[in-house]
Design an enzyme around this catalytic site. Structure first.
Site, PDB file in Angstrom:
ATOM      1  N   SER A   6      39.850  33.382  57.669  1.00 59.08           N
ATOM      2  CA  SER A   6      40.177  34.632  56.982  1.00 59.08           C
ATOM      3  C   SER A   6      40.462  34.362  55.514  1.00 59.08           C
ATOM      4  O   SER A   6      41.387  33.623  55.168  1.00 59.08           O
ATOM      5  CB  SER A   6      41.409  35.271  57.622  1.00 59.08           C
ATOM      6  OG  SER A   6      41.958  36.209  56.725  1.00 59.08           O
ATOM      7  N   HIS A  31      35.611  35.770  57.660  1.00 56.81           N
ATOM      8  CA  HIS A  31      36.379  36.973  58.000  1.00 56.81           C
ATOM      9  C   HIS A  31      37.017  37.547  56.730  1.00 56.81           C
ATOM     10  O   HIS A  31      37.734  36.847  56.018  1.00 56.81           O
ATOM     11  CB  HIS A  31      37.448  36.589  59.028  1.00 56.81           C
ATOM     12  CG  HIS A  31      38.245  37.730  59.567  1.00 56.81           C
ATOM     13  ND1 HIS A  31      37.832  38.507  60.628  1.00 56.81           N
ATOM     14  CD2 HIS A  31      39.454  38.228  59.208  1.00 56.81           C
ATOM     15  CE1 HIS A  31      38.747  39.420  60.903  1.00 56.81           C
ATOM     16  NE2 HIS A  31      39.750  39.274  60.042  1.00 56.81           N
ATOM     17  N   ASP A  33      39.404  40.593  55.194  1.00 54.78           N
ATOM     18  CA  ASP A  33      40.387  41.608  55.569  1.00 54.78           C
ATOM     19  C   ASP A  33      40.508  42.673  54.500  1.00 54.78           C
ATOM     20  O   ASP A  33      40.936  42.396  53.382  1.00 54.78           O
ATOM     21  CB  ASP A  33      41.748  40.936  55.785  1.00 54.78           C
ATOM     22  CG  ASP A  33      41.759  40.090  57.043  1.00 54.78           C
ATOM     23  OD1 ASP A  33      41.514  40.656  58.126  1.00 54.78           O
ATOM     24  OD2 ASP A  33      41.998  38.869  56.947  1.00 54.78           O
ATOM     25  N   MET A  35      42.342  46.109  53.403  1.00 58.00           N
ATOM     26  CA  MET A  35      43.554  46.903  53.670  1.00 58.00           C
ATOM     27  C   MET A  35      43.723  47.965  52.589  1.00 58.00           C
ATOM     28  O   MET A  35      43.453  47.703  51.418  1.00 58.00           O
ATOM     29  CB  MET A  35      44.784  45.995  53.693  1.00 58.00           C
ATOM     30  CG  MET A  35      44.648  44.792  54.614  1.00 58.00           C
ATOM     31  SD  MET A  35      46.194  43.877  54.718  1.00 58.00           S
ATOM     32  CE  MET A  35      45.633  42.403  55.586  1.00 58.00           C
ATOM     33  N   HIS A  64      36.787  43.146  58.474  1.00 53.85           N
ATOM     34  CA  HIS A  64      37.829  43.764  59.296  1.00 53.85           C
ATOM     35  C   HIS A  64      38.512  44.863  58.477  1.00 53.85           C
ATOM     36  O   HIS A  64      39.270  44.574  57.559  1.00 53.85           O
ATOM     37  CB  HIS A  64      38.820  42.663  59.709  1.00 53.85           C
ATOM     38  CG  HIS A  64      40.029  43.135  60.448  1.00 53.85           C
ATOM     39  ND1 HIS A  64      41.126  42.323  60.659  1.00 53.85           N
ATOM     40  CD2 HIS A  64      40.326  44.315  61.044  1.00 53.85           C
ATOM     41  CE1 HIS A  64      42.041  42.989  61.351  1.00 53.85           C
ATOM     42  NE2 HIS A  64      41.588  44.207  61.583  1.00 53.85           N
ATOM     43  N   MET A  66      41.145  47.473  57.869  1.00 56.74           N
ATOM     44  CA  MET A  66      42.478  47.991  58.234  1.00 56.74           C
ATOM     45  C   MET A  66      42.749  49.164  57.305  1.00 56.74           C
ATOM     46  O   MET A  66      43.588  49.100  56.403  1.00 56.74           O
ATOM     47  CB  MET A  66      43.526  46.877  58.074  1.00 56.74           C
ATOM     48  CG  MET A  66      43.469  45.859  59.204  1.00 56.74           C
ATOM     49  SD  MET A  66      44.249  44.298  58.761  1.00 56.74           S
ATOM     50  CE  MET A  66      42.843  43.485  57.998  1.00 56.74           C
ATOM     51  N   MET A 135      44.231  42.060  68.056  1.00 57.56           N
ATOM     52  CA  MET A 135      45.200  41.556  67.077  1.00 57.56           C
ATOM     53  C   MET A 135      46.288  40.763  67.806  1.00 57.56           C
ATOM     54  O   MET A 135      46.884  41.254  68.765  1.00 57.56           O
ATOM     55  CB  MET A 135      45.858  42.708  66.298  1.00 57.56           C
ATOM     56  CG  MET A 135      44.944  43.457  65.343  1.00 57.56           C
ATOM     57  SD  MET A 135      44.043  42.433  64.160  1.00 57.56           S
ATOM     58  CE  MET A 135      45.370  41.614  63.260  1.00 57.56           C
ATOM     59  N   ASP A 173      42.858  37.613  66.301  1.00 56.84           N
ATOM     60  CA  ASP A 173      43.174  37.525  64.877  1.00 56.84           C
ATOM     61  C   ASP A 173      44.682  37.521  64.661  1.00 56.84           C
ATOM     62  O   ASP A 173      45.353  38.503  64.973  1.00 56.84           O
ATOM     63  CB  ASP A 173      42.527  38.721  64.168  1.00 56.84           C
ATOM     64  CG  ASP A 173      42.702  38.709  62.659  1.00 56.84           C
ATOM     65  OD1 ASP A 173      43.267  37.745  62.124  1.00 56.84           O
ATOM     66  OD2 ASP A 173      42.250  39.687  62.024  1.00 56.84           O
TER      67      ASP A 173
HETATM   68  C1  DX5 Z   1      46.168  40.133  59.393  1.00 51.34           C
HETATM   69  C2  DX5 Z   1      44.723  39.773  59.174  1.00 51.34           C
HETATM   70  C3  DX5 Z   1      44.371  38.395  59.562  1.00 51.34           C
HETATM   71  C4  DX5 Z   1      45.115  37.321  58.829  1.00 51.34           C
HETATM   72  C5  DX5 Z   1      45.244  36.131  59.723  1.00 51.34           C
HETATM   73  O1  DX5 Z   1      46.332  41.502  59.210  1.00 51.34           O
HETATM   74  O2  DX5 Z   1      43.886  40.641  59.913  1.00 51.34           O
HETATM   75  O3  DX5 Z   1      42.970  38.183  59.500  1.00 51.34           O
HETATM   76  O4  DX5 Z   1      44.497  36.944  57.646  1.00 51.34           O
HETATM   77  O5  DX5 Z   1      45.965  35.163  59.045  1.00 51.34           O
HETATM   78  P1  DX5 Z   1      46.735  33.995  59.800  1.00 51.34           P
HETATM   79  O6  DX5 Z   1      45.723  33.157  60.484  1.00 51.34           O
HETATM   80  O7  DX5 Z   1      47.425  33.312  58.678  1.00 51.34           O
HETATM   81  O8  DX5 Z   1      47.681  34.643  60.779  1.00 51.34           O
HETATM   82 ZN    ZN Z   2      41.665  40.176  60.099  1.00 47.88          ZN
END
Ligand code: DX5
Ligand code: ZN
Length: 216
Positions: A6, A31, A33, A35, A64, A66, A135, A173
């Site tokens: 990620s 990956h 993220d 947000m 991903h 969010m 998650m 994740d």
């Molecule tokens: C959290 C993200 C993850 C995050 C995971 O909301 O969706 O992808 O980056 O990070 P680690 O592996 O550090 O928990």
């Molecule tokens: Zn993620």
């Protein structure tokens, strides 16, 4: 076990180089993220950044979302170079319509379940998606602790997918490292996302290899 590092935990001042570094280290997917500061209490990257780092790797981009309104952003992430787009069933848009929109752009769709959402929430969509993302932390931030109590949910999904003879991948994740990845493998998870576990490791290639060998 496939591994999707990620980018949330990468050095944001040189994201392109980080994508290249993690690709060369043997990652299976990248990956990303996204947000919106509304669906989760954090803001990260948008399609502009996805597009900017796209040339640094040939690996599939696993985006991903969010965000509260995924539907209106599918085109932008498709244009930016996404290969897989996952969105939350808890978001506000129609789930079938969003899946169809992703498919219409030639992209593989996935749905995501927050920790409090039961496995059954994914059941009506299993014949329409490429992947279900479970998650294993509350979405929003990297570096949180792995929620072991999500494993029964992943097992339930695995049983449902297998009993219906579907070909759907399960991704997990959050909080995945060498010490938690075996639990994921045991629960039937196919892809592990790892942010801190890979990007902050002294040797990313070794960290990725370790995760890939889970359950063997
Ligand atoms: C959290 C993200 C993850 C995050 C995971 O909301 O969706 O992808 O980056 O990070 P680690 O592996 O550090 O928990
Ligand atoms: Zn993620």
């Amino acid at each position: 076990m496939k591994v999707a590092p990620s980018l949330l935990s990468c050095d944001f001042s040189k994201m392109g180089e980080e994508v290249r570094r993690i690709t060369d280290a043997g990652a299976d997917l990248i990956h990303l993220d996204v947000m919106d500061g509304h669906f989760v209490p954090n803001l990260t990257i948008g399609p502009g950044i996805v597009k900017a780092v796209r040339p640094f790797s040939e690996l599939p981009f696993d985006v991903h979302l969010m965000i509260s309104h995924p539907l209106q952003y599918i085109d932008a992430f498709a244009d930016a170079g996404a290969d897989i787009i996952t969105f939350h069933v808890e978001a506000e848009d129609d789930i079938d319509e969003t899946i169809e929109k992703i498919r219409s752009r030639g992209i593989l769709p996935g749905i995501v379940l927050k920790p409090k959402t039961p496995a059954e929430a994914a059941f009506p969509y299993l014949d329409k998606v490429y992947m279900v993302l479970v998650m294993t932390v509350e979405p929003g931030f990297g570096g949180q602790s792995f929620m072991y109590d999500m494993m029964p949910k992943a097992e339930k999904l695995r049983r449902e997918i297998d009993s219906r003879r579907l070909d759907v991948l399960i991704e997990a994740d959050g909080g995945i490292s060498a010490s938690t990845v075996d639990e994921c493998a045991k629960a039937g998870i196919d892809i592990s996302v790892s942010g801190t576990g890979v990007f902050k490791a002294p040797d990313a290639a070794e960290a990725i290899r370790q995760l890939q060998s889970a359950g063997r």
